[in-house]
Design an enzyme around this catalytic site. Sequence first.
Site, PDB file in Angstrom:
ATOM      1  N   SER A  49      -7.452  -8.008 -13.400  1.00 20.83           N
ATOM      2  CA  SER A  49      -8.459  -7.615 -12.406  1.00 20.83           C
ATOM      3  C   SER A  49      -8.767  -6.137 -12.615  1.00 20.83           C
ATOM      4  CB  SER A  49      -7.986  -7.904 -10.985  1.00 20.83           C
ATOM      5  OG  SER A  49      -6.712  -7.356 -10.742  1.00 20.83           O
ATOM      6  N   GLU A  59     -10.514  -2.531 -10.905  1.00 22.69           N
ATOM      7  CA  GLU A  59     -10.884  -1.864  -9.645  1.00 22.69           C
ATOM      8  C   GLU A  59     -11.993  -0.834  -9.866  1.00 22.69           C
ATOM      9  OE1 GLU A  59      -7.713  -0.877  -6.914  1.00 22.69           O
ATOM     10  OE2 GLU A  59      -8.597   1.118  -6.614  1.00 22.69           O
ATOM     11  N   TYR A 118     -12.307   0.996  -0.473  1.00 23.66           N
ATOM     12  CA  TYR A 118     -12.881   1.250   0.859  1.00 23.66           C
ATOM     13  C   TYR A 118     -12.414   2.647   1.249  1.00 23.66           C
ATOM     14  CZ  TYR A 118     -14.271  -0.363   5.564  1.00 23.66           C
ATOM     15  OH  TYR A 118     -14.894  -0.555   6.768  1.00 23.66           O
ATOM     16  N   ARG A 136      -3.596  -0.613   4.978  1.00 24.94           N
ATOM     17  CA  ARG A 136      -3.605   0.270   6.140  1.00 24.94           C
ATOM     18  C   ARG A 136      -4.621   1.385   5.930  1.00 24.94           C
ATOM     19  NH1 ARG A 136       0.751   4.913   7.267  1.00 24.94           N
ATOM     20  NH2 ARG A 136      -0.501   5.746   5.552  1.00 24.94           N
ATOM     21  N   GLY A 137      -4.664   1.921   4.675  1.00 32.29           N
ATOM     22  CA  GLY A 137      -5.497   3.078   4.396  1.00 32.29           C
ATOM     23  C   GLY A 137      -4.841   4.345   4.910  1.00 32.29           C
ATOM     24  N   ASP A 138      -5.538   5.435   4.709  1.00 34.80           N
ATOM     25  CA  ASP A 138      -5.065   6.750   5.172  1.00 34.80           C
ATOM     26  C   ASP A 138      -6.121   7.337   6.085  1.00 34.80           C
ATOM     27  OD1 ASP A 138      -2.609   6.928   3.679  1.00 34.80           O
ATOM     28  OD2 ASP A 138      -3.875   7.131   1.893  1.00 34.80           O
ATOM     29  N   ALA A 194      -0.798  -2.669   7.339  1.00 33.03           N
ATOM     30  CA  ALA A 194      -1.394  -3.763   6.561  1.00 33.03           C
ATOM     31  C   ALA A 194      -0.894  -5.133   7.018  1.00 33.03           C
ATOM     32  CB  ALA A 194      -1.114  -3.545   5.077  1.00 33.03           C
ATOM     33  N   HIS A 210       6.388   4.111  -1.169  1.00 26.65           N
ATOM     34  CA  HIS A 210       5.302   4.793  -0.453  1.00 26.65           C
ATOM     35  C   HIS A 210       5.788   6.143   0.073  1.00 26.65           C
ATOM     36  CE1 HIS A 210       2.451   5.508   2.905  1.00 26.65           C
ATOM     37  NE2 HIS A 210       1.598   4.993   2.049  1.00 26.65           N
ATOM     38  N   LYS A 236       4.286  -8.228   5.044  1.00 20.03           N
ATOM     39  CA  LYS A 236       2.878  -8.499   4.692  1.00 20.03           C
ATOM     40  C   LYS A 236       2.763  -9.933   4.156  1.00 20.03           C
ATOM     41  CE  LYS A 236       2.364  -3.914   2.749  1.00 20.03           C
ATOM     42  NZ  LYS A 236       1.557  -2.915   2.034  1.00 20.03           N
ATOM     43  N   GLN A 264       0.777   0.343  -6.663  1.00 11.94           N
ATOM     44  CA  GLN A 264       0.359   1.698  -6.995  1.00 11.94           C
ATOM     45  C   GLN A 264       0.668   1.897  -8.478  1.00 11.94           C
ATOM     46  OE1 GLN A 264      -1.554   4.121  -6.782  1.00 11.94           O
ATOM     47  NE2 GLN A 264      -0.973   4.721  -4.712  1.00 11.94           N
ATOM     48  N   PHE A 282      -3.848  13.885  -7.814  1.00 13.03           N
ATOM     49  CA  PHE A 282      -3.805  12.636  -7.066  1.00 13.03           C
ATOM     50  C   PHE A 282      -2.376  12.092  -6.975  1.00 13.03           C
ATOM     51  CE2 PHE A 282      -4.817   8.009  -6.610  1.00 13.03           C
ATOM     52  CZ  PHE A 282      -5.304   8.130  -5.321  1.00 13.03           C
ATOM     53  N   HIS A 338      -3.659  -5.119 -12.978  1.00 11.98           N
ATOM     54  CA  HIS A 338      -4.826  -4.684 -12.197  1.00 11.98           C
ATOM     55  C   HIS A 338      -5.145  -3.272 -12.697  1.00 11.98           C
ATOM     56  CE1 HIS A 338      -7.396  -4.240  -8.576  1.00 11.98           C
ATOM     57  NE2 HIS A 338      -6.912  -3.016  -8.501  1.00 11.98           N
TER      58      HIS A 338
HETATM   59  P1  FAD Z   1       1.276  -0.232   4.930  1.00 14.43           P
HETATM   60  O1  FAD Z   1       1.680  -1.485   4.238  1.00 14.43           O
HETATM   61  O2  FAD Z   1       0.912  -0.317   6.360  1.00 14.43           O
HETATM   62  O3  FAD Z   1       2.474   0.804   4.707  1.00 14.43           O
HETATM   63  C1  FAD Z   1       2.323   2.190   5.008  1.00 14.43           C
HETATM   64  C2  FAD Z   1       3.688   2.812   5.310  1.00 14.43           C
HETATM   65  O4  FAD Z   1       4.208   2.342   6.553  1.00 14.43           O
HETATM   66  C3  FAD Z   1       4.803   2.507   4.306  1.00 14.43           C
HETATM   67  O5  FAD Z   1       5.607   3.641   4.221  1.00 14.43           O
HETATM   68  C4  FAD Z   1       5.549   1.319   4.901  1.00 14.43           C
HETATM   69  O6  FAD Z   1       6.913   1.321   4.520  1.00 14.43           O
HETATM   70  C5  FAD Z   1       5.391   1.545   6.393  1.00 14.43           C
HETATM   71  N1  FAD Z   1       5.093   0.323   7.164  1.00 14.43           N
HETATM   72  C6  FAD Z   1       4.409  -0.785   6.758  1.00 14.43           C
HETATM   73  N2  FAD Z   1       4.220  -1.644   7.779  1.00 14.43           N
HETATM   74  C7  FAD Z   1       4.795  -1.080   8.865  1.00 14.43           C
HETATM   75  C8  FAD Z   1       4.906  -1.465  10.240  1.00 14.43           C
HETATM   76  N3  FAD Z   1       4.359  -2.611  10.692  1.00 14.43           N
HETATM   77  N4  FAD Z   1       5.546  -0.636  11.106  1.00 14.43           N
HETATM   78  C9  FAD Z   1       6.074   0.541  10.666  1.00 14.43           C
HETATM   79  N5  FAD Z   1       5.992   0.968   9.375  1.00 14.43           N
HETATM   80  C10 FAD Z   1       5.352   0.171   8.490  1.00 14.43           C
HETATM   81  N6  FAD Z   1      -6.604   3.522   0.249  1.00 14.43           N
HETATM   82  C11 FAD Z   1      -7.866   3.559   0.737  1.00 14.43           C
HETATM   83  O7  FAD Z   1      -8.157   4.382   1.626  1.00 14.43           O
HETATM   84  N7  FAD Z   1      -8.844   2.741   0.270  1.00 14.43           N
HETATM   85  C12 FAD Z   1      -8.594   1.805  -0.685  1.00 14.43           C
HETATM   86  O8  FAD Z   1      -9.488   1.061  -1.084  1.00 14.43           O
HETATM   87  C13 FAD Z   1      -7.280   1.725  -1.233  1.00 14.43           C
HETATM   88  N8  FAD Z   1      -6.959   0.806  -2.170  1.00 14.43           N
HETATM   89  C14 FAD Z   1      -5.651   0.691  -2.599  1.00 14.43           C
HETATM   90  C15 FAD Z   1      -5.333  -0.316  -3.516  1.00 14.43           C
HETATM   91  C16 FAD Z   1      -4.024  -0.453  -3.972  1.00 14.43           C
HETATM   92  C17 FAD Z   1      -3.704  -1.558  -4.948  1.00 14.43           C
HETATM   93  C18 FAD Z   1      -3.015   0.453  -3.540  1.00 14.43           C
HETATM   94  C19 FAD Z   1      -1.611   0.346  -4.062  1.00 14.43           C
HETATM   95  C20 FAD Z   1      -3.330   1.452  -2.629  1.00 14.43           C
HETATM   96  C21 FAD Z   1      -4.647   1.587  -2.144  1.00 14.43           C
HETATM   97  N9  FAD Z   1      -5.001   2.559  -1.206  1.00 14.43           N
HETATM   98  C22 FAD Z   1      -6.294   2.621  -0.720  1.00 14.43           C
HETATM   99  C23 FAD Z   1      -4.010   3.516  -0.702  1.00 14.43           C
HETATM  100  C24 FAD Z   1      -3.353   3.018   0.604  1.00 14.43           C
HETATM  101  O9  FAD Z   1      -4.304   2.870   1.627  1.00 14.43           O
HETATM  102  C25 FAD Z   1      -2.325   4.076   1.020  1.00 14.43           C
HETATM  103  O10 FAD Z   1      -1.260   4.088   0.107  1.00 14.43           O
HETATM  104  C26 FAD Z   1      -1.832   3.968   2.451  1.00 14.43           C
HETATM  105  O11 FAD Z   1      -1.076   5.153   2.735  1.00 14.43           O
HETATM  106  C27 FAD Z   1      -0.897   2.787   2.723  1.00 14.43           C
HETATM  107  O12 FAD Z   1      -1.554   1.601   2.761  1.00 14.43           O
HETATM  108  P2  FAD Z   1      -0.705   0.216   2.834  1.00 14.43           P
HETATM  109  O13 FAD Z   1      -1.670  -0.868   2.971  1.00 14.43           O
HETATM  110  O14 FAD Z   1       0.276   0.164   1.724  1.00 14.43           O
HETATM  111  O15 FAD Z   1       0.058   0.476   4.211  1.00 14.43           O
END
Ligand code: FAD
Length: 282
Positions: A9, A11, A43, A100-102, A116, A142, A158, A169, A209, A259
């Site tokens: 895939s 990106e 996104y 989740r995003g940032d 997420a 992370h 998840k 990542q 980055f 990917h």
């Molecule tokens: P989560 O899975 O929510 O995790 C974030 C942190 O919180 C981790 O430290 C985890 O251990 C902890 N955690 C998880 N769930 C919980 C919970 N329920 N309660 C408490 N703690 C928890 N960013 C963008 O803005 N746009 C994009 O399009 C984008 N694409 C990406 C694609 C890929 C393949 C990857 C690997 C990353 C991408 N990112 C993107 C970056 C990503 O948004 C960031 O790394 C963000 O900080 C974490 O997103 P996540 O979905 O992993 O979060």
Amino acid sequence: MSTDRADLSFEFFPPKTEQGKIKLATTRQELGKFNPEFFSVTYGAGGSTRATTADQVAAIQADGFEVAPHISFGGNSETEVLELLNSYKASGVKHLVALRGDLPSGMGGAGQLVHANQLVAFIRQHTGDHFDINVAAYPEIHPEAESYSKDVYWLGEKFKAGANRAITQYFYTADAYFKFVDECAKAGIGEPIIPGIMPLTNYANLMRFSDSCGADIPRWLRWQLKERSDNMDDLVSYGIDIVSELSQKLLDGGAPGLHIYTMNQWQVTGTLCRNLGFSDNH
Ligand code: FAD
């Protein structure tokens, strides 16, 4: 693993300019020849690219390819996220990358991020089994994780919420991936974890980055890239060798696919895929 059984895939990020859109149209055509599972479209933090992501999703569909929009709550309400999900579903999108995003820079602690696993549960609650859901995983952990095992635990949550597979990542140490997959297996995670591969094409950008996203650039690699940072051709050619070797090691060690973070460029990604034996005769 042989390449004909490995998922591929690619990106993209949504281009901001007309010129960027034209270039990406060529990239889609060139990389489409490798018959990828899907093209994914990022996104922006806080949902800042909601419209441009959707535009690029439509352009990919118009070309006849599968697409996986990245999606997060960002600053949006449940109603707004549901609207977006329903519009993707209605247009025939079958894959998502749920994150989740940032927070966008400058927003400080003003916003509330939705994890997420909660987003995956929300998507399943409202759209059932319609979407194939990808989530993010971090072989080098992370940056905000409480601990290694907690990060693995939340990846497991998840999957429990309904995700189908994870994309990692990027990283440059194959063992970081293999050890992570082992730890996930010990924690009961059996779903596919696809390595995310970042081609090495720009020294300064990569350093900036990687520091913020928690990807480690090994010291030896930093030095090798730094030495070539003034000579683009040399850097790119060295980078292709390093990333091809890494990717081959991952596939040989059982990674179920790759990917690739294309940065909207096709040349380097195309060379990498051909080096790995993927055919572009589709
Ligand atoms: P989560 O899975 O929510 O995790 C974030 C942190 O919180 C981790 O430290 C985890 O251990 C902890 N955690 C998880 N769930 C919980 C919970 N329920 N309660 C408490 N703690 C928890 N960013 C963008 O803005 N746009 C994009 O399009 C984008 N694409 C990406 C694609 C890929 C393949 C990857 C690997 C990353 C991408 N990112 C993107 C970056 C990503 O948004 C960031 O790394 C963000 O900080 C974490 O997103 P996540 O979905 O992993 O979060």
